[in-house]
Write a protein that holds these residues in place. Structure first.
Motif, short mmCIF file in Angstrom:
data_model
loop_
_atom_site.label_atom_id
_atom_site.label_comp_id
_atom_site.label_asym_id
_atom_site.label_seq_id
_atom_site.Cartn_x
_atom_site.Cartn_y
_atom_site.Cartn_z
N CYS A 144 1.10 -1.30 0.08
CA CYS A 144 0.10 0.07 0.09
C CYS A 144 0.89 1.21 0.01
N GLU B 297 2.38 1.69 -3.36
CA GLU B 297 1.08 2.35 -4.37
C GLU B 297 0.97 3.84 -3.99
N GLN C 255 3.09 5.95 -5.89
CA GLN C 255 3.11 6.33 -7.13
C GLN C 255 2.51 7.72 -7.23
N GLY D 100 5.52 -0.34 -9.75
CA GLY D 100 4.40 0.06 -10.66
C GLY D 100 4.70 0.78 -11.65
N PHE E 67 -0.99 5.66 -9.64
CA PHE E 67 -1.87 5.23 -8.51
C PHE E 67 -3.15 5.05 -8.84
N ASP F 289 -6.49 -0.74 -6.22
CA ASP F 289 -5.54 -1.61 -6.23
C ASP F 289 -5.61 -2.22 -4.78
N TYR G 166 -4.86 -5.90 -3.23
CA TYR G 166 -3.90 -6.02 -2.53
C TYR G 166 -4.42 -6.77 -1.17
#
Length: 130
Positions: free
Chosen positions: A72, A75, A78, A99, A104, A108, A112
């Motif tokens: 996370c 993510e 991003q 990524g 973002f 996702d 996850y």
């Protein structure tokens, strides 16, 4: 063979089985949403298996939660335009780890979570007794 060694062999086999499936799912045909979803779920499974391999007696749920927190955080990275992140994402390993599918994506996070649940279910039996 000691229990820890046999469990580690099974974890390696799990990783060896999941990585090609994840790469195939991510880069070969099919709708983009399915490629991204399968890749995100299997990404979690591999990281949990790798963590269980490294810490064979650790409680699997703790490893799964740590992997979830780390992915996370990745993510959320991003959202950053830091030059070093763009440089890292310009490489294949960087795209796979950090990524590179457009940045973002809020969707996702549930993937996850699903991947962590699957990783927990697969790796929990492969934890060595403390």
């Amino acid at each position: 063979m000691p229990e820890a060694a046999s469990k580690r062999i099974l974890l390696v086999l799990l990783i060896v089985a999941v990585v090609p499936v994840g790469l195939l799912a991510r880069f070969h045909g099919g709708p983009a949403w399915l490629r991204n979803s399968a890749g995100a779920v299997l990404y979690e499974v591999v990281w949990i298996a790798a963590a269980q391999f490294a810490w064979i007696s650790a409680r699997t749920h703790r490893l799964a939660l740590a992997v979830l927190a780390a992915t996370c955080a990745i993510e959320l990275l991003q959202l950053s335009d830091a030059p070093w992140l763009w440089a890292a994402r310009s490489t294949v390993p960087g795209r796979l780890l950090l990524g590179g599918n457009g940045g973002f994506d809020l969707m996702d996070f549930p993937l996850y979570g699903l991947g962590c649940a699957l990783g927990y279910a697969l790796c929990r039996p492969l934890r060595a007794s403390p």
